[in-house]
Each structure stands twice: as C-alpha cells, then as structure tokens.
Design an enzyme around this catalytic site. Structure first.
Site, PDB file in Angstrom:
ATOM      1  N   LYS A 167     -18.752 -14.027  17.441  1.00  0.00           N
ATOM      2  CA  LYS A 167     -18.237 -15.286  16.906  1.00  0.00           C
ATOM      3  C   LYS A 167     -19.062 -15.725  15.700  1.00  0.00           C
ATOM      4  O   LYS A 167     -20.279 -15.736  15.740  1.00  0.00           O
ATOM      5  CB  LYS A 167     -18.282 -16.371  17.987  1.00  0.00           C
ATOM      6  CG  LYS A 167     -17.721 -17.733  17.559  1.00  0.00           C
ATOM      7  CD  LYS A 167     -16.224 -17.668  17.295  1.00  0.00           C
ATOM      8  CE  LYS A 167     -15.664 -19.042  16.916  1.00  0.00           C
ATOM      9  NZ  LYS A 167     -15.387 -19.877  18.077  1.00  0.00           N
ATOM     10  N   ASP A 218      -9.416 -22.840  22.974  1.00  0.00           N
ATOM     11  CA  ASP A 218     -10.591 -23.553  22.485  1.00  0.00           C
ATOM     12  C   ASP A 218     -10.912 -24.754  23.373  1.00  0.00           C
ATOM     13  O   ASP A 218     -11.424 -25.768  22.903  1.00  0.00           O
ATOM     14  CB  ASP A 218     -10.410 -23.997  21.035  1.00  0.00           C
ATOM     15  CG  ASP A 218     -11.740 -24.330  20.348  1.00  0.00           C
ATOM     16  OD1 ASP A 218     -12.724 -23.622  20.601  1.00  0.00           O
ATOM     17  OD2 ASP A 218     -11.795 -25.294  19.570  1.00  0.00           O
ATOM     18  N   HIS A 245     -14.749 -19.301  13.146  1.00  0.00           N
ATOM     19  CA  HIS A 245     -14.437 -20.722  13.016  1.00  0.00           C
ATOM     20  C   HIS A 245     -14.269 -20.953  11.515  1.00  0.00           C
ATOM     21  O   HIS A 245     -15.241 -21.021  10.770  1.00  0.00           O
ATOM     22  CB  HIS A 245     -15.566 -21.589  13.585  1.00  0.00           C
ATOM     23  CG  HIS A 245     -15.300 -23.054  13.492  1.00  0.00           C
ATOM     24  ND1 HIS A 245     -15.088 -23.839  14.614  1.00  0.00           N
ATOM     25  CD2 HIS A 245     -15.191 -23.884  12.431  1.00  0.00           C
ATOM     26  CE1 HIS A 245     -14.862 -25.093  14.231  1.00  0.00           C
ATOM     27  NE2 HIS A 245     -14.931 -25.139  12.913  1.00  0.00           N
ATOM     28  N   HIS A 248     -16.601 -31.774  27.872  1.00  0.00           N
ATOM     29  CA  HIS A 248     -17.850 -32.491  27.656  1.00  0.00           C
ATOM     30  C   HIS A 248     -17.938 -33.641  28.655  1.00  0.00           C
ATOM     31  O   HIS A 248     -16.908 -34.155  29.119  1.00  0.00           O
ATOM     32  CB  HIS A 248     -17.915 -33.052  26.231  1.00  0.00           C
ATOM     33  CG  HIS A 248     -17.926 -32.013  25.164  1.00  0.00           C
ATOM     34  ND1 HIS A 248     -19.031 -31.243  24.886  1.00  0.00           N
ATOM     35  CD2 HIS A 248     -16.961 -31.601  24.296  1.00  0.00           C
ATOM     36  CE1 HIS A 248     -18.754 -30.409  23.897  1.00  0.00           C
ATOM     37  NE2 HIS A 248     -17.498 -30.603  23.522  1.00  0.00           N
ATOM     38  N   HIS A 290      -8.351 -20.797  16.329  1.00  0.00           N
ATOM     39  CA  HIS A 290      -7.825 -22.171  16.362  1.00  0.00           C
ATOM     40  C   HIS A 290      -7.450 -22.708  14.973  1.00  0.00           C
ATOM     41  O   HIS A 290      -7.956 -23.740  14.533  1.00  0.00           O
ATOM     42  CB  HIS A 290      -8.795 -23.121  17.061  1.00  0.00           C
ATOM     43  CG  HIS A 290     -10.254 -22.942  16.705  1.00  0.00           C
ATOM     44  ND1 HIS A 290     -10.735 -23.111  15.425  1.00  0.00           N
ATOM     45  CD2 HIS A 290     -11.324 -22.624  17.470  1.00  0.00           C
ATOM     46  CE1 HIS A 290     -12.038 -22.912  15.415  1.00  0.00           C
ATOM     47  NE2 HIS A 290     -12.421 -22.615  16.647  1.00  0.00           N
TER      48      HIS A 290
END
Length: 244
Positions: A28, A174, A65, A178, A101
């Site tokens: 990634k 994705d 990303h 949290h 994403h």
C-alpha cells in the site's frame, strides 16, 4: 514508506502459504499525511522508484491512496492523477496498480483510458453519499472520510462505473472503524465504518441502477482476477427485507 527497500519486496514475494500461493500479494502506498495514521507515508514517489521496479519484477500489486496533500481537499485526486499516476504508469508499464477508493469523475475517466494493468476499487459510501449529505444541515462526522465525499456529479460517475460491468472497477470497502470519541470531536478523524452493511448497500445501488445481475462480478470476481488470486467458491444469499 521512504525506508522500504527492494530487498524487502523480494523477501516478501518469496513468502508462500501452505498451498504454495503467495503470502504477500501487494503493498500500500500512502502519501505522508494523506489520511488517518499516514504520517510515516511516502514523501516523494521518486524515493520509491527502486522499490517499484522490484515490485514490477516480481509481479506484486501496488495499491495507491491516490491523493496529493498540497492541494484543496476536493481537488487532491485529480491533481494526483496528473502529477503522480500518469508518470508512474508510463515509467512502470508492467506494474499492476489498484487506485483504491476512487472518488471523482476524473479518476473514473483516467482508469478507463489507462492500460489494462491499472484498475480501481470503489467504496459503498462513495456510491450513496455526496458532500451535501455530510455538510448540509449540520456536520455528520461519521460520513467524514478520505478521500472526502465529492459533489453529486462525481457520485453519479462512480455509480455508472461500478454498475457498468467493466472489470476495471471492483469492490473495495475501505471500512474504517474508529472509537466514537475520535469521530465526534472538535478535530475528528477520517474513516467510514461500513463493514457491517457494505454488501447490502452495494446491492441497493446496483438494484436502483437496474444492474443487480452485475453485482456478483463487481463484488467477487473482478478484484480477485486483478490480484491474480482464486475466486472464492463459497456464496452468500441476499434477501430483500427491511433493515432492523
């Protein structure tokens, strides 16, 4: 990170599961500071060129990303495409790449025009929400994510891409859970938690588009094919009924 080395990539590519399949199939790429907990990400893509060469050599996927950090938050993805993606794809024509994403019409158009080694994942929240859902009538922190939700024209472009049946686009949730106090805060963190309902949302989007027959490939086939892994042989059955 900037400290990743080609030797690490080669060592990772040599790791095998008990059935002989690769243990590590991708890496990634986070631009430093682009999203939650990415402070130690890449500061300059050129720093990674020896690593990317090694990944291209061993056939390892690069998951990106796709945002810069120096521009307006709503323009970061299109600028990343021009400044990073296009030169990257030209310099590494055999490197398998997933733009993760994606969130803009520009990204959809770029993936469609890019070589076959470049494909993209799309989240369920970018398919059902635009930035008005997050901001109009009060801030809804649980819809704050990165890439940030965009205007309605971009959402519609993503829905068209996702439901098109084009294997260049596939599921990527994705999902990012949290703690409540880190979302509902004066300076809340980015991330939408969707793991508990993502398949249902994707199904709703495809049904509303009249393309429910294309849902399975988007969710279960196109991504696996791009990553070079076996398609899952187990199944789930969706039943249309009110959500409780």
């Amino acid at each position: 990170t900037d400290r990743t080395t080609p030797d690490e990539i080669k060592k990772a590519s040599a790791l095998k599961n008990d059935d002989g399949t690769p243990t590590v199939i991708g890496c990634k790429y986070y631009p430093a500071g682009a999203t939650t907990n990415s402070d130690f990400g890449v500061t300059d893509v050129k720093n990674l060129y020896p690593v990317l060469e090694a990944m291209q050599e061993v056939g390892m996927m690069l998951c990106i990303h796709s945002e810069v950090t120096h521009a307006d938050i709503f323009e970061r993805e299109p600028i990343f495409i021009e400044e990073i993606m296009k030169p990257l794809v030209q310099d590494f024509p055999r490197l398998k790449i997933t733009m993760e994403h994606i969130s803009t019409q520009e990204a959809v158009e770029y993936v469609l025009s890019a070589p076959s080694n470049v494909k993209a994942s799309i989240t369920c929240h970018h398919l059902i929400y635009n930035r008005n859902h997050m901001l109009v009538g009060g801030i809804r922190p649980h819809l704050y994510c990165l890439p940030i939700l965009k205007a309605e024209v971009h959402r519609k472009a993503l829905v068209e891409a996702a439901t098109s049946g084009n294997p260049k686009f596939f599921l990527g949730t994705d999902s990012a859970p949290h703690a409540t106090h880190t979302k509902e805060a004066a300076c809340g963190c980015a991330g939408v938690f969707s793991a508990h309902c993502c398949i249902e949302i994707y199904a709703q989007v495809f049904e509303q588009a009249g393309k429910l027959d294309r849902l399975e490939d988007f969710c279960s086939s196109f991504g696996a094919d791009h990553y070079g892994i076996a398609r899952n042989t187990s199944t789930i059955t969706l039943e249309k009924k009110p959500w409780k």
